[in-house]
Scaffold this motif. Structure first.
Motif, mmCIF file in Angstrom:
data_model
loop_
_atom_site.group_PDB
_atom_site.id
_atom_site.type_symbol
_atom_site.label_atom_id
_atom_site.label_comp_id
_atom_site.label_asym_id
_atom_site.label_seq_id
_atom_site.Cartn_x
_atom_site.Cartn_y
_atom_site.Cartn_z
ATOM 1 N N THR A 18 0.969 -1.581 0.327
ATOM 2 C CA THR A 18 -0.154 -0.311 -0.090
ATOM 3 C C THR A 18 0.531 1.758 0.253
ATOM 4 O O THR A 18 0.058 2.479 -0.949
ATOM 5 C CB THR A 18 -0.679 -0.306 1.233
ATOM 6 O OG1 THR A 18 -1.893 -1.271 1.246
ATOM 7 C CG2 THR A 18 -1.911 1.192 1.174
ATOM 8 N N TRP A 19 2.199 1.106 0.450
ATOM 9 C CA TRP A 19 2.828 2.227 1.046
ATOM 10 C C TRP A 19 3.376 2.922 -0.857
ATOM 11 O O TRP A 19 3.218 4.010 -0.720
ATOM 12 C CB TRP A 19 4.007 2.369 2.045
ATOM 13 C CG TRP A 19 4.943 3.242 2.157
ATOM 14 C CD1 TRP A 19 4.170 4.649 3.142
ATOM 15 C CD2 TRP A 19 6.300 3.471 1.884
ATOM 16 N NE1 TRP A 19 5.579 5.269 2.821
ATOM 17 C CE2 TRP A 19 6.688 4.605 2.722
ATOM 18 C CE3 TRP A 19 7.178 2.157 1.458
ATOM 19 C CZ2 TRP A 19 7.905 4.921 2.974
ATOM 20 C CZ3 TRP A 19 8.656 3.119 2.093
ATOM 21 C CH2 TRP A 19 8.741 3.787 2.108
ATOM 22 N N ARG A 22 1.517 4.743 -2.369
ATOM 23 C CA ARG A 22 1.518 6.125 -2.356
ATOM 24 C C ARG A 22 2.682 7.263 -2.711
ATOM 25 O O ARG A 22 2.144 8.571 -2.646
ATOM 26 C CB ARG A 22 0.985 5.923 -0.583
ATOM 27 C CG ARG A 22 0.028 6.409 -0.210
ATOM 28 C CD ARG A 22 -0.483 5.860 1.331
ATOM 29 N NE ARG A 22 -2.008 6.081 0.967
ATOM 30 C CZ ARG A 22 -2.629 5.402 2.630
ATOM 31 N NH1 ARG A 22 -1.582 4.469 2.834
ATOM 32 N NH2 ARG A 22 -3.783 4.741 2.336
ATOM 33 N N ASN B 83 -5.234 -1.131 -3.511
ATOM 34 C CA ASN B 83 -3.968 0.508 -2.724
ATOM 35 C C ASN B 83 -3.566 1.456 -4.289
ATOM 36 O O ASN B 83 -3.793 2.097 -3.908
ATOM 37 C CB ASN B 83 -3.755 0.320 -1.684
ATOM 38 C CG ASN B 83 -4.662 0.334 -0.636
ATOM 39 O OD1 ASN B 83 -5.900 0.601 -0.908
ATOM 40 N ND2 ASN B 83 -4.590 -0.896 0.357
ATOM 41 N N HIS B 86 -3.342 4.578 -5.342
ATOM 42 C CA HIS B 86 -3.814 5.624 -4.281
ATOM 43 C C HIS B 86 -1.715 6.403 -5.709
ATOM 44 O O HIS B 86 -1.383 7.654 -5.441
ATOM 45 C CB HIS B 86 -2.333 5.063 -2.935
ATOM 46 C CG HIS B 86 -3.787 5.088 -2.297
ATOM 47 N ND1 HIS B 86 -4.008 3.746 -1.357
ATOM 48 C CD2 HIS B 86 -4.584 5.922 -1.461
ATOM 49 C CE1 HIS B 86 -4.782 3.861 -1.092
ATOM 50 N NE2 HIS B 86 -5.246 5.064 -0.873
ATOM 51 N N SER B 90 -1.104 10.608 -5.935
ATOM 52 C CA SER B 90 -0.201 11.112 -5.259
ATOM 53 C C SER B 90 0.423 11.804 -6.731
ATOM 54 O O SER B 90 0.954 12.922 -6.379
ATOM 55 C CB SER B 90 0.688 10.043 -5.070
ATOM 56 O OG SER B 90 0.536 9.125 -3.586
ATOM 57 N N THR B 113 -4.736 9.889 1.112
ATOM 58 C CA THR B 113 -6.175 9.427 0.806
ATOM 59 C C THR B 113 -7.255 9.342 0.391
ATOM 60 O O THR B 113 -6.873 10.778 -0.783
ATOM 61 C CB THR B 113 -7.016 9.097 2.706
ATOM 62 O OG1 THR B 113 -7.314 10.331 2.565
ATOM 63 C CG2 THR B 113 -5.892 8.390 3.747
#
Lengths: 109, 235
Positions: A18-19, A22, B83, B86, B90, B113
């Motif tokens: 997930t990180w 991001r 996810n 994201h 981002s 988020t």
């Protein structure tokens, strides 16, 4: 209060995957100036992705049918919630209304 | 004037701008905590997940898959796909923070988020500035509220058999609807038709792609394709 080691490792794995997506763009973009066309493309992302997330909540492709099914309960809650959002332009009012409508649909319909 | 507005933008303002979204985090966090307990996770594990995964929809899915006894590889891969969006969020925000240090960028990126993106992108879309302090105020308020809500939900979860009955999970969709409406509201009248066409295309693309791939993958594919159509058809 217990922690199961297998579960912890699964959650740690989930945290890593997930990180990375991001944080990666924030690290990449620092070292490179994005061309105008990419910036323009990115300017369409907010509207597109929010629409996608909303549409996705109505689509149910878990069945065996060729075409995805519509989750009518979610759609029935979504339409009045959309009107409340357009009318009030308020995040808070929209969320409260949405929760109440969905609770009503699940309990009384 | 815009530079002045940017330098005067505080952490506190970020906290304030987060407040309208908090009910969403609280209700979805409650639901995520309750579902975690129902899936057999301990309060500690649910807290760990809120702190380190920090993603609403994914946490629901992880709980469901753990309860179903899915293999670790499948759970982690599904989380990755869910996810992956994201990356797009981002990538949209990152160019506005490229002047800050590597660590600041990593910190901001880690806490992106859908909702904090929605608030920040709404500001940028309206031609208003953003800065590191403001973004951190927004992100940290959301983050701490989320962790607390998941834990409280987990503690409450022992007494609530069927959290869906309260409609809390729909808070997520309701928040996306409000964020979309707030974005559309800021579009100039001359461009509105173009955006409405893109929204229509998005819905169609989502439906079509969902026939072939998971809904989460459809979100990513549809967004990339329709944003491209947006670029090609703009002007």
């Amino acid at each position: 209060m217990s922690i199961n080691m297998t579960i912890l490792l699964i959650l740690a794995g989930c945290a890593v995957v997930t990180w990375i997506p991001r944080v990666a763009p924030f690290l990449i973009v620092r070292n490179l100036q994005l061309p105008d066309v990419v910036m323009k493309w990115l300017s369409f992302i907010p509207i597109c992705i929010l629409t996608a997330l909303i549409a996705g909540s109505v689509i149910d492709n878990s069945g065996a049918a060729t075409l995805p099914a519509i989750n009518w309960q979610v759609l029935a809650a979504l339409i009045p919630t959309l009107f409340v959002a357009l009318w009030t332009k308020s995040l808070l009012a929209t969320v409260i209304f949405g929760i109440v409508v969905m609770a009503a649909l699940r309990n009384f319909v | 004037m815009e530079a002045a507005e940017e330098s005067s933008l505080t952490f506190h303002q970020g906290v304030k701008d987060c407040i309208p979204t908090l009910l969403g985090y609280i209700s979805i966090g409650f639901a995520a905590g309750m579902i975690g307990v129902a899936s057999g996770l301990s309060v500690m594990e649910i807290a760990f997940m809120a702190v380190f995964v920090y993603a609403g929809a994914a946490q629901f899915i992880i709980c469901g898959m753990i309860a179903a006894g899915s293999p670790a590889s499948a759970i982690i891969f599904t989380t990755f796909i869910v996810n992956l969006r994201h990356f797009l969020l981002s990538a949209t925000l990152a160019p506005h923070f490229s002047n800050y240090s590597l660590w600041k960028n990593a910190g901001i990126g880690t806490l992106v988020t859908d909702e904090s993106f929605g608030v920040a992108a709404g500001r940028i879309f309206n031609g208003r500035p953003v800065n590191d302090r403001w973004m951190n105020g927004l992100n940290l308020t959301a983050y701490t509220t989320w962790i607390a809500s998941c834990v409280v939900g987990a503690l409450l979860g022992r007494w609530v058999a069927d959290p869906e009955k309260f409609g809390l999970d729909f808070a997520l969709t309701a928040m996306f609807i409000a964020l979309l409406v707030l974005q559309i509201e800021s579009i100039k009248a001359s461009k509105l038709k173009h955006y409405l066409m893109l929204i229509f295309l998005m819905v169609a693309a989502m439906y079509l792609f969902s026939a072939f791939v998971s809904v989460d993958l459809a979100v990513i594919l549809s967004t990339m394709i329709v944003a491209t159509i947006g670029v090609v058809t703009s002007k």
